[in-house]
Enzyme design. Structure first.
Site, mmCIF file in Angstrom:
data_model
loop_
_atom_site.group_PDB
_atom_site.id
_atom_site.type_symbol
_atom_site.label_atom_id
_atom_site.label_comp_id
_atom_site.label_asym_id
_atom_site.label_seq_id
_atom_site.Cartn_x
_atom_site.Cartn_y
_atom_site.Cartn_z
ATOM 1 N N PHE A 1 50.187 60.573 16.792
ATOM 2 C CA PHE A 1 49.431 61.707 17.325
ATOM 3 C C PHE A 1 50.372 62.578 18.144
ATOM 4 O O PHE A 1 51.139 62.071 18.954
ATOM 5 C CB PHE A 1 48.275 61.223 18.209
ATOM 6 C CG PHE A 1 47.226 60.501 17.430
ATOM 7 C CD1 PHE A 1 46.084 61.167 17.025
ATOM 8 C CD2 PHE A 1 47.384 59.169 17.077
ATOM 9 C CE1 PHE A 1 45.103 60.506 16.286
ATOM 10 C CE2 PHE A 1 46.416 58.503 16.354
ATOM 11 C CZ PHE A 1 45.276 59.173 15.954
ATOM 12 N N MET B 1 50.254 52.865 17.776
ATOM 13 C CA MET B 1 49.882 54.251 17.605
ATOM 14 C C MET B 1 50.615 55.080 18.651
ATOM 15 O O MET B 1 50.223 55.111 19.808
ATOM 16 C CB MET B 1 48.369 54.392 17.752
ATOM 17 C CG MET B 1 47.925 55.809 17.949
ATOM 18 S SD MET B 1 46.178 56.007 18.238
ATOM 19 C CE MET B 1 46.060 55.601 19.957
ATOM 20 N N PRO B 2 51.698 55.723 18.285
ATOM 21 C CA PRO B 2 52.399 56.569 19.250
ATOM 22 C C PRO B 2 51.642 57.871 19.512
ATOM 23 O O PRO B 2 51.030 58.439 18.615
ATOM 24 C CB PRO B 2 53.738 56.859 18.595
ATOM 25 C CG PRO B 2 53.664 56.354 17.213
ATOM 26 C CD PRO B 2 52.395 55.604 17.035
ATOM 27 N N ILE B 3 51.713 58.286 20.757
ATOM 28 C CA ILE B 3 51.189 59.593 21.149
ATOM 29 C C ILE B 3 52.342 60.346 21.789
ATOM 30 O O ILE B 3 52.925 59.881 22.761
ATOM 31 C CB ILE B 3 50.025 59.475 22.142
ATOM 32 C CG1 ILE B 3 48.876 58.678 21.529
ATOM 33 C CG2 ILE B 3 49.556 60.859 22.581
ATOM 34 C CD1 ILE B 3 47.762 58.368 22.492
#
Length: 78
Positions: A48, A1-3
């Site tokens: 995100f 999950m990249p932020i």
């Protein structure tokens, strides 16, 4: 999950404007998400994007608060 965190100043090309519009922020979110999909294969629904707007008094350049830096640039010849 990249932020992804995008920091932008609250200044724009229009002196009366202090912040990015909702449309501009949406474009930043779309663009950053698409970049992660294209380059790293990260799915859009797992990416995100956080946009932080930084007031002028909270950043600097050249070792000075930005207001002072700009004041000096207007006074001192290049």
């Amino acid at each position: 999950m990249p932020i992804v965190t995008i920091q932008i100043t609250r200044e724009g090309s229009d002196p009366a404007r202090e912040a990015a519009t909702a449309e501009e922020k949406a474009a930043l979110i779309r663009g950053a998400s698409q970049l992660l999909l294209d380059v790293l294969g990260k799915p859009l629904d797992a990416t995100f994007v956080v946009i932080e707007e930084v007031p002028m008094e909270n950043w600097g350049v050249g070792g000075l608060p930005v207001a002072e830096y700009r004041r000096r640039r207007r006074i001192e010849p290049e």
